[in-house]
Write a protein that holds these residues in place. Structure first.
Motif, PDB file in Angstrom:
ATOM      1  N   ALA A   6       0.829  -1.211   0.000  1.00  0.00           N
ATOM      2  CA  ALA A   6       0.000   0.000   0.000  1.00  0.00           C
ATOM      3  C   ALA A   6       0.860   1.257   0.000  1.00  0.00           C
ATOM      4  N   LEU A   7       2.076   1.152   0.520  1.00  0.00           N
ATOM      5  CA  LEU A   7       3.004   2.289   0.545  1.00  0.00           C
ATOM      6  C   LEU A   7       3.718   2.445  -0.798  1.00  0.00           C
ATOM      7  N   TRP A   8       4.144   1.334  -1.397  1.00  0.00           N
ATOM      8  CA  TRP A   8       4.887   1.415  -2.660  1.00  0.00           C
ATOM      9  C   TRP A   8       4.022   1.960  -3.787  1.00  0.00           C
ATOM     10  N   GLY A   9       2.730   1.596  -3.783  1.00  0.00           N
ATOM     11  CA  GLY A   9       1.869   2.009  -4.889  1.00  0.00           C
ATOM     12  C   GLY A   9       2.370   1.424  -6.193  1.00  0.00           C
ATOM     13  N   ASP A  10       2.477   2.259  -7.212  1.00  0.00           N
ATOM     14  CA  ASP A  10       2.975   1.817  -8.516  1.00  0.00           C
ATOM     15  C   ASP A  10       4.433   2.194  -8.741  1.00  0.00           C
ATOM     16  N   HIS A  11       5.126   2.571  -7.663  1.00  0.00           N
ATOM     17  CA  HIS A  11       6.515   3.031  -7.802  1.00  0.00           C
ATOM     18  C   HIS A  11       7.476   1.884  -8.084  1.00  0.00           C
ATOM     19  N   PHE A  12       7.176   0.674  -7.560  1.00  0.00           N
ATOM     20  CA  PHE A  12       8.089  -0.452  -7.706  1.00  0.00           C
ATOM     21  C   PHE A  12       7.334  -1.699  -8.172  1.00  0.00           C
ATOM     22  N   LYS A  13       8.063  -2.559  -8.873  1.00  0.00           N
ATOM     23  CA  LYS A  13       7.495  -3.841  -9.258  1.00  0.00           C
ATOM     24  C   LYS A  13       7.491  -4.801  -8.063  1.00  0.00           C
ATOM     25  N   ASN A  14       6.689  -5.853  -8.166  1.00  0.00           N
ATOM     26  CA  ASN A  14       6.707  -6.906  -7.162  1.00  0.00           C
ATOM     27  C   ASN A  14       7.881  -7.834  -7.475  1.00  0.00           C
ATOM     28  N   GLU A  15       8.851  -7.864  -6.582  1.00  0.00           N
ATOM     29  CA  GLU A  15      10.038  -8.702  -6.798  1.00  0.00           C
ATOM     30  C   GLU A  15       9.875 -10.025  -6.075  1.00  0.00           C
ATOM     31  N   VAL A  16      10.048 -11.106  -6.811  1.00  0.00           N
ATOM     32  CA  VAL A  16       9.865 -12.463  -6.278  1.00  0.00           C
ATOM     33  C   VAL A  16      11.035 -13.334  -6.729  1.00  0.00           C
ATOM     34  N   PRO A  17      11.238 -14.487  -6.077  1.00  0.00           N
ATOM     35  CA  PRO A  17      12.296 -15.400  -6.543  1.00  0.00           C
ATOM     36  C   PRO A  17      12.076 -15.793  -8.001  1.00  0.00           C
ATOM     37  N   SER A  18      13.155 -15.865  -8.754  1.00  0.00           N
ATOM     38  CA  SER A  18      13.054 -16.181 -10.186  1.00  0.00           C
ATOM     39  C   SER A  18      12.400 -17.532 -10.427  1.00  0.00           C
ATOM     40  N   SER A  19      12.563 -18.455  -9.483  1.00  0.00           N
ATOM     41  CA  SER A  19      11.977 -19.787  -9.656  1.00  0.00           C
ATOM     42  C   SER A  19      10.452 -19.736  -9.708  1.00  0.00           C
ATOM     43  N   LEU A  20       9.851 -18.714  -9.101  1.00  0.00           N
ATOM     44  CA  LEU A  20       8.394 -18.581  -9.133  1.00  0.00           C
ATOM     45  C   LEU A  20       7.900 -18.372 -10.561  1.00  0.00           C
ATOM     46  N   LEU A  21       8.691 -17.653 -11.361  1.00  0.00           N
ATOM     47  CA  LEU A  21       8.284 -17.350 -12.726  1.00  0.00           C
ATOM     48  C   LEU A  21       8.295 -18.595 -13.619  1.00  0.00           C
ATOM     49  N   ASP A  22       8.903 -19.687 -13.137  1.00  0.00           N
ATOM     50  CA  ASP A  22       8.886 -20.938 -13.891  1.00  0.00           C
ATOM     51  C   ASP A  22       7.543 -21.654 -13.779  1.00  0.00           C
TER      52      ASP A  22
ATOM     53  N   PRO B 170       2.541 -11.027 -15.237  1.00  0.00           N
ATOM     54  CA  PRO B 170       2.799  -9.913 -16.176  1.00  0.00           C
ATOM     55  C   PRO B 170       4.109  -9.192 -15.853  1.00  0.00           C
ATOM     56  N   GLU B 171       4.949  -9.003 -16.880  1.00  0.00           N
ATOM     57  CA  GLU B 171       6.266  -8.393 -16.680  1.00  0.00           C
ATOM     58  C   GLU B 171       6.173  -6.930 -16.249  1.00  0.00           C
ATOM     59  N   GLN B 172       5.028  -6.289 -16.540  1.00  0.00           N
ATOM     60  CA  GLN B 172       4.893  -4.883 -16.178  1.00  0.00           C
ATOM     61  C   GLN B 172       4.825  -4.683 -14.663  1.00  0.00           C
ATOM     62  N   GLU B 173       4.401  -5.727 -13.944  1.00  0.00           N
ATOM     63  CA  GLU B 173       4.204  -5.586 -12.501  1.00  0.00           C
ATOM     64  C   GLU B 173       5.104  -6.492 -11.665  1.00  0.00           C
ATOM     65  N   TRP B 174       5.670  -7.540 -12.288  1.00  0.00           N
ATOM     66  CA  TRP B 174       6.441  -8.532 -11.542  1.00  0.00           C
ATOM     67  C   TRP B 174       7.818  -8.706 -12.168  1.00  0.00           C
ATOM     68  N   SER B 175       8.802  -8.951 -11.314  1.00  0.00           N
ATOM     69  CA  SER B 175      10.151  -9.238 -11.804  1.00  0.00           C
ATOM     70  C   SER B 175      10.808 -10.266 -10.881  1.00  0.00           C
ATOM     71  N   GLY B 176      11.684 -11.070 -11.472  1.00  0.00           N
ATOM     72  CA  GLY B 176      12.365 -12.108 -10.704  1.00  0.00           C
ATOM     73  C   GLY B 176      13.711 -11.646 -10.193  1.00  0.00           C
ATOM     74  N   MET B 177      14.147 -12.259  -9.097  1.00  0.00           N
ATOM     75  CA  MET B 177      15.473 -11.961  -8.549  1.00  0.00           C
ATOM     76  C   MET B 177      16.120 -13.266  -8.088  1.00  0.00           C
ATOM     77  N   LYS B 178      17.423 -13.331  -8.256  1.00  0.00           N
ATOM     78  CA  LYS B 178      18.169 -14.522  -7.893  1.00  0.00           C
ATOM     79  C   LYS B 178      18.387 -14.555  -6.372  1.00  0.00           C
ATOM     80  N   LEU B 179      17.909 -15.617  -5.749  1.00  0.00           N
ATOM     81  CA  LEU B 179      18.118 -15.819  -4.322  1.00  0.00           C
ATOM     82  C   LEU B 179      18.740 -17.190  -4.113  1.00  0.00           C
TER      83      LEU B 179
END
Length: 370
Positions: A86-102, A107-116
């Motif tokens: 609720a604080l971030w609003g549309d300023h940042f994407k939702n960052e999740v583990p890259s394995s989730l995207l498998d 949607p790439e506009q709102e979500w991005s993967g990160m290596k953990l």
């Protein structure tokens, strides 16, 4: 505001991140209990909503503080940032583990993967299930975008096995509210045919000539949770949880069975078959409910025997099952003959004979005899 609330938000986020180690008794870090985690989640979410409205009014004035907080929480557990959505609003994407995207086509506009490092190959369903615990909107997103080929039995089978493992990894680290969201997601997977949980007749003396379609979700959920505890109570996971962790897992399991009991009671009162046809005369519909209750009782007893410690919540849950059974049987005396009732009592007695606690065994057998 006279002082910035962002340092306070960061402190709350640190505590939330430490809750991931709640069962690590050897850790010297701050110990955050599950009850405290639930309170922290609520406070952080509320403060985030309040500050989100302030930031929306004057985004430029808060941009520096916002970016400061975002970069500070990068070092914490990845799930923490979702509590500040609720604080971030549309300023940042939702960052999740890259394995989730498998396993989830987000949607790439709102979500991005990160290596953990802790989320390597094959951990996609674990990350997916952890997302389901965060909030109702995130859970809906996970369910809507799950990648699964329903036309391939192998894909559904592999997904079902993977979810079983992910549930066992997630269970003890969920608060009551988070686990409720997990169970809700599992029910939706079951009802949509995406999760395959075969129902075995291991607790049946004879094949019942009953229509159990209306209770398929409750029966399969109960079997799935039984399989989770069979995995957790196996030799490979024997030292995974300390006694407080087992007690917490038992409470969550009991809450799930109570939810199934509420559902059964509601369906019994509604008195309709899956097709919507009215229940036949003679109280036949109550036979199905009584059968399902005996199955749930057997599953609870099975978990009770496997779990370390006395598992009092499971004992109380078993009492509730027998109480509901007695209530329904009194309301529908023609649902079973005297010989069937006698056979059921002997069957339940045999199940409770496996309990180590003589007092619990005696109480359950006395109530079952009634």
């Amino acid at each position: 505001m006279d002082c910035s609330p962002f340092p306070l938000l960061y402190c709350l986020c640190q505590l939330l991140s430490e809750s991931c180690r709640c069962w690590d008794m050897a850790s010297e870090a701050v110990h955050v209990s599950m009850e405290a985690k639930e309170l922290l989640t609520s406070v952080t979410g509320t403060l985030s909503e309040v500050m989100g409205k302030e930031v929306a009014v004057a985004p430029r004035g808060w941009s520096r503080a916002l970016f400061w907080l975002y970069h500070k929480v990068e070092a914490l557990d990845w799930t923490v940032r979702f509590h500040l959505k609720a604080l971030w609003g549309d300023h940042f994407k939702n960052e999740v583990p890259s394995s989730l995207l498998d396993v989830c086509d987000l949607p790439e506009q709102e979500w991005s993967g990160m290596k953990l490092s802790q989320y390597g190959q094959g951990t996609g369903l674990l990350a997916w299930l952890e997302c389901c615990t965060l909030s109702e909107p995130v859970q809906k997103m996970m369910l809507d975008h799950l990648c699964l080929d329903l036309g391939s039995p192998d894909s559904v089978g592999m997904f079902s096995k993977g979810l079983l493992v992910a549930l066992s990894q997630t269970l003890a680290w969920c608060t009551v509210g988070e686990w409720a969201r997990v169970v809700q997601a599992v029910k939706r997977l079951l009802s949509s045919g995406r999760l395959h949980v075969p129902y075995s007749l291991e607790y049946v003396d004879f094949l019942p000539l009953l229509d159990l379609r209306a209770f398929a979700c409750e029966l399969r959920l109960s079997v799935l949770l039984l399989r989770v505890f069979q995995l957790l109570c196996g030799s490979s996971c024997a030292d995974w949880l300390p006694p407080p962790g087992w007690a917490h897992a038992g409470r969550l399991y009991a809450s799930s069975i109570r939810g199934a009991l509420d559902s059964l009671e509601a369906k019994a009162q509604a008195g309709t078959w899956p097709s919507g046809e009215p229940r036949p005369a003679g109280g036949a519909g109550s036979q199905e409910v009584l059968f399902v209750l005996t199955q749930l009782f057997c599953h609870v007893m099975h978990v009770h025997v496997m779990m370390p410690g006395q598992a009092e919540p499971l004992f109380l849950c078993a009492l509730e099952i027998l109480t509901l059974y007695e209530t329904l049987q009194a309301a529908h005396p023609k649902a079973s003959s005297s010989s069937e009732s006698e056979n059921t009592w002997h069957f339940l007695k045999t199940i409770t004979d496996n309990l180590d606690n003589d007092h619990m065994k005696s109480v359950l057998q006395q109530i079952a005899q009634l």
